[in-house]
Motif scaffolding. Structure first.
Motif, PDB file in Angstrom:
ATOM      1  N   ASP A  14      14.239   6.065  24.047  1.00 24.62           N
ATOM      2  CA  ASP A  14      13.185   5.390  24.824  1.00 24.62           C
ATOM      3  C   ASP A  14      11.888   5.307  24.024  1.00 24.62           C
ATOM      4  O   ASP A  14      11.215   4.269  24.024  1.00 24.62           O
ATOM      5  N   ALA A  15      11.520   6.397  23.351  1.00 28.94           N
ATOM      6  CA  ALA A  15      10.295   6.398  22.546  1.00 28.94           C
ATOM      7  C   ALA A  15      10.393   5.359  21.428  1.00 28.94           C
ATOM      8  O   ALA A  15       9.425   4.629  21.161  1.00 28.94           O
ATOM      9  N   LEU A  16      11.539   5.270  20.784  1.00 27.79           N
ATOM     10  CA  LEU A  16      11.727   4.294  19.708  1.00 27.79           C
ATOM     11  C   LEU A  16      11.620   2.865  20.252  1.00 27.79           C
ATOM     12  O   LEU A  16      10.942   2.025  19.652  1.00 27.79           O
ATOM     13  N   ARG A  17      12.247   2.617  21.378  1.00 23.54           N
ATOM     14  CA  ARG A  17      12.192   1.268  21.967  1.00 23.54           C
ATOM     15  C   ARG A  17      10.768   0.888  22.367  1.00 23.54           C
ATOM     16  O   ARG A  17      10.336  -0.242  22.140  1.00 23.54           O
ATOM     17  N   ARG A  18      10.037   1.846  22.970  1.00 25.69           N
ATOM     18  CA  ARG A  18       8.642   1.565  23.364  1.00 25.69           C
ATOM     19  C   ARG A  18       7.783   1.233  22.148  1.00 25.69           C
ATOM     20  O   ARG A  18       6.803   0.503  22.256  1.00 25.69           O
ATOM     21  N   ALA A  19       8.152   1.779  20.985  1.00 28.26           N
ATOM     22  CA  ALA A  19       7.407   1.502  19.753  1.00 28.26           C
ATOM     23  C   ALA A  19       7.965   0.283  19.023  1.00 28.26           C
ATOM     24  O   ALA A  19       7.571   0.000  17.888  1.00 28.26           O
ATOM     25  N   ASN A  20       8.882  -0.427  19.674  1.00 31.48           N
ATOM     26  CA  ASN A  20       9.510  -1.623  19.086  1.00 31.48           C
ATOM     27  C   ASN A  20      10.270  -1.326  17.801  1.00 31.48           C
ATOM     28  O   ASN A  20      10.282  -2.139  16.883  1.00 31.48           O
ATOM     29  N   LEU A  21      10.882  -0.149  17.749  1.00 29.93           N
ATOM     30  CA  LEU A  21      11.731   0.206  16.615  1.00 29.93           C
ATOM     31  C   LEU A  21      13.186   0.129  17.038  1.00 29.93           C
ATOM     32  O   LEU A  21      13.537   0.474  18.170  1.00 29.93           O
ATOM     33  N   ARG A  22      14.026  -0.293  16.102  1.00 33.83           N
ATOM     34  CA  ARG A  22      15.464  -0.304  16.351  1.00 33.83           C
ATOM     35  C   ARG A  22      15.942   1.139  16.476  1.00 33.83           C
ATOM     36  O   ARG A  22      15.521   1.999  15.709  1.00 33.83           O
ATOM     37  N   THR A  24      18.352   3.969  15.829  1.00 33.87           N
ATOM     38  CA  THR A  24      19.418   4.361  14.905  1.00 33.87           C
ATOM     39  C   THR A  24      19.642   5.858  15.046  1.00 33.87           C
ATOM     40  O   THR A  24      18.755   6.598  15.502  1.00 33.87           O
ATOM     41  N   ALA A  25      20.808   6.294  14.646  1.00 36.27           N
ATOM     42  CA  ALA A  25      21.123   7.732  14.698  1.00 36.27           C
ATOM     43  C   ALA A  25      20.133   8.519  13.841  1.00 36.27           C
ATOM     44  O   ALA A  25      19.715   9.620  14.220  1.00 36.27           O
ATOM     45  N   GLN A  26      19.731   7.972  12.703  1.00 31.77           N
ATOM     46  CA  GLN A  26      18.798   8.660  11.814  1.00 31.77           C
ATOM     47  C   GLN A  26      17.436   8.831  12.471  1.00 31.77           C
ATOM     48  O   GLN A  26      16.836   9.907  12.412  1.00 31.77           O
ATOM     49  N   ARG A  27      16.926   7.770  13.078  1.00 28.02           N
ATOM     50  CA  ARG A  27      15.611   7.842  13.719  1.00 28.02           C
ATOM     51  C   ARG A  27      15.621   8.796  14.901  1.00 28.02           C
ATOM     52  O   ARG A  27      14.686   9.575  15.086  1.00 28.02           O
ATOM     53  N   VAL A  28      16.679   8.742  15.702  1.00 26.75           N
ATOM     54  CA  VAL A  28      16.787   9.658  16.840  1.00 26.75           C
ATOM     55  C   VAL A  28      16.821  11.098  16.350  1.00 26.75           C
ATOM     56  O   VAL A  28      16.129  11.968  16.881  1.00 26.75           O
ATOM     57  N   ALA A  29      17.593  11.368  15.308  1.00 25.36           N
ATOM     58  CA  ALA A  29      17.717  12.734  14.788  1.00 25.36           C
ATOM     59  C   ALA A  29      16.392  13.244  14.221  1.00 25.36           C
ATOM     60  O   ALA A  29      16.014  14.393  14.454  1.00 25.36           O
ATOM     61  N   VAL A  30      15.671  12.398  13.492  1.00 27.50           N
ATOM     62  CA  VAL A  30      14.379  12.815  12.921  1.00 27.50           C
ATOM     63  C   VAL A  30      13.379  13.078  14.045  1.00 27.50           C
ATOM     64  O   VAL A  30      12.682  14.094  14.038  1.00 27.50           O
ATOM     65  N   TYR A  31      13.317  12.188  15.021  1.00 25.49           N
ATOM     66  CA  TYR A  31      12.398  12.353  16.142  1.00 25.49           C
ATOM     67  C   TYR A  31      12.690  13.656  16.882  1.00 25.49           C
ATOM     68  O   TYR A  31      11.783  14.436  17.175  1.00 25.49           O
ATOM     69  N   ARG A  32      13.948  13.904  17.177  1.00 24.98           N
ATOM     70  CA  ARG A  32      14.333  15.119  17.899  1.00 24.98           C
ATOM     71  C   ARG A  32      14.039  16.372  17.065  1.00 24.98           C
ATOM     72  O   ARG A  32      13.618  17.395  17.603  1.00 24.98           O
ATOM     73  N   THR A  33      14.261  16.303  15.769  1.00 22.97           N
ATOM     74  CA  THR A  33      13.981  17.448  14.895  1.00 22.97           C
ATOM     75  C   THR A  33      12.502  17.793  14.923  1.00 22.97           C
ATOM     76  O   THR A  33      12.134  18.964  15.010  1.00 22.97           O
ATOM     77  N   LEU A  34      11.638  16.783  14.870  1.00 24.67           N
ATOM     78  CA  LEU A  34      10.199  17.050  14.887  1.00 24.67           C
ATOM     79  C   LEU A  34       9.737  17.594  16.233  1.00 24.67           C
ATOM     80  O   LEU A  34       8.764  18.340  16.290  1.00 24.67           O
ATOM     81  N   ALA A  35      10.424  17.229  17.307  1.00 26.71           N
ATOM     82  CA  ALA A  35      10.082  17.796  18.615  1.00 26.71           C
ATOM     83  C   ALA A  35      10.373  19.292  18.633  1.00 26.71           C
ATOM     84  O   ALA A  35       9.606  20.072  19.194  1.00 26.71           O
ATOM     85  N   ASP A  67       8.554   5.017   8.805  1.00 24.06           N
ATOM     86  CA  ASP A  67       8.657   4.086   9.943  1.00 24.06           C
ATOM     87  C   ASP A  67       8.035   4.689  11.198  1.00 24.06           C
ATOM     88  O   ASP A  67       7.310   4.009  11.928  1.00 24.06           O
ATOM     89  N   LEU A  68       8.319   5.966  11.451  1.00 25.67           N
ATOM     90  CA  LEU A  68       7.804   6.623  12.658  1.00 25.67           C
ATOM     91  C   LEU A  68       6.295   6.826  12.584  1.00 25.67           C
ATOM     92  O   LEU A  68       5.602   6.727  13.599  1.00 25.67           O
ATOM     93  N   VAL A  69       5.772   7.093  11.395  1.00 25.62           N
ATOM     94  CA  VAL A  69       4.318   7.211  11.219  1.00 25.62           C
ATOM     95  C   VAL A  69       3.667   5.840  11.449  1.00 25.62           C
ATOM     96  O   VAL A  69       2.674   5.731  12.164  1.00 25.62           O
ATOM     97  N   SER A  70       4.240   4.792  10.862  1.00 26.42           N
ATOM     98  CA  SER A  70       3.685   3.439  11.028  1.00 26.42           C
ATOM     99  C   SER A  70       3.685   2.997  12.485  1.00 26.42           C
ATOM    100  O   SER A  70       2.807   2.257  12.913  1.00 26.42           O
ATOM    101  N   ALA A  71       4.676   3.472  13.248  1.00 27.90           N
ATOM    102  CA  ALA A  71       4.782   3.111  14.664  1.00 27.90           C
ATOM    103  C   ALA A  71       3.982   4.048  15.566  1.00 27.90           C
ATOM    104  O   ALA A  71       4.041   3.938  16.782  1.00 27.90           O
ATOM    105  N   ASP A  72       3.233   4.977  14.965  1.00 25.05           N
ATOM    106  CA  ASP A  72       2.410   5.946  15.700  1.00 25.05           C
ATOM    107  C   ASP A  72       3.223   6.886  16.591  1.00 25.05           C
ATOM    108  O   ASP A  72       2.707   7.413  17.575  1.00 25.05           O
ATOM    109  N   LEU A  73       4.482   7.111  16.244  1.00 29.77           N
ATOM    110  CA  LEU A  73       5.292   8.094  16.960  1.00 29.77           C
ATOM    111  C   LEU A  73       5.188   9.469  16.314  1.00 29.77           C
ATOM    112  O   LEU A  73       5.418  10.481  16.950  1.00 29.77           O
ATOM    113  N   VAL A  74       4.860   9.472  15.030  1.00 25.09           N
ATOM    114  CA  VAL A  74       4.775  10.710  14.252  1.00 25.09           C
ATOM    115  C   VAL A  74       3.447  10.705  13.506  1.00 25.09           C
ATOM    116  O   VAL A  74       2.973   9.664  13.060  1.00 25.09           O
TER     117      VAL A  74
END
Length: 151
Positions: A14-22, A24-35, A67-74
């Motif tokens: 959901d966070a990735l979609r709200r940031a208009n990012l596709r 992917t398993a990699q993005r989900v895993a990185v986001y969850r790891t940082l949480a 990508d996550l930094v550019s999208a202001d998620l990280v």
């Protein structure tokens, strides 16, 4: 402020979609790891992510972090020692600083010095609109202090 938190795959997606990012398993895993592991270097994120995404390469983790930094998620946390960047989830309206042990390098969040962004006002902004002020308090953690006293 950032706390170690469990993020489900659905919340990460959901966070990735709200940031208009596709998504992917990699993005989900990185986001969850940082949480779960705020203030992690790319190497630490890589070692955690490759457990759930076998075959991922370190350059891919760097790309996802970018990508996550550019999208202001990280948020990229640059520390005064300058030898490595750390990453944490960026939460809207979260305005905090960091305290870092100069011995072991551990990093913790601390509340904003004033309470509202950007926390500090420069004596001269040279016509620029200040977006944030980054403060890192350099310290010695209690564990390192105890070890030093025992020597």
């Amino acid at each position: 402020m950032h706390r170690h938190q469990q993020i489900t795959p659905a919340l990460a997606e959901d966070a990735l979609r709200r940031a208009n990012l596709r998504v992917t398993a990699q993005r989900v895993a990185v986001y969850r790891t940082l949480a779960e592991h705020p203030h992690s270097s790319a190497d630490v994120v890589f070692s955690q992510v490759r457990e759930s995404v076998p075959g991922i390469a370190l350059p891919s983790v760097h790309n996802v972090l970018g990508d996550l930094v550019s999208a202001d998620l990280v948020r990229r946390v640059s520390l005064p020692d300058g030898d490595r960047a750390l990453y944490e989830l960026a939460e809207p309206a979260d305005n905090h600083h960091h305290v870092q042990c100069v011995v072991c390098g551990s990093v913790q969040d601390v509340e904003c010095a004033v309470g509202h962004a950007p926390c500090l006002t420069p004596s001269d902004n040279h016509g620029m609109r200040v977006l944030e002020a980054t403060v890192t308090f350099r310290a010695i953690c209690s564990e390192c202090e105890r070890k030093q006293q025992q020597q």
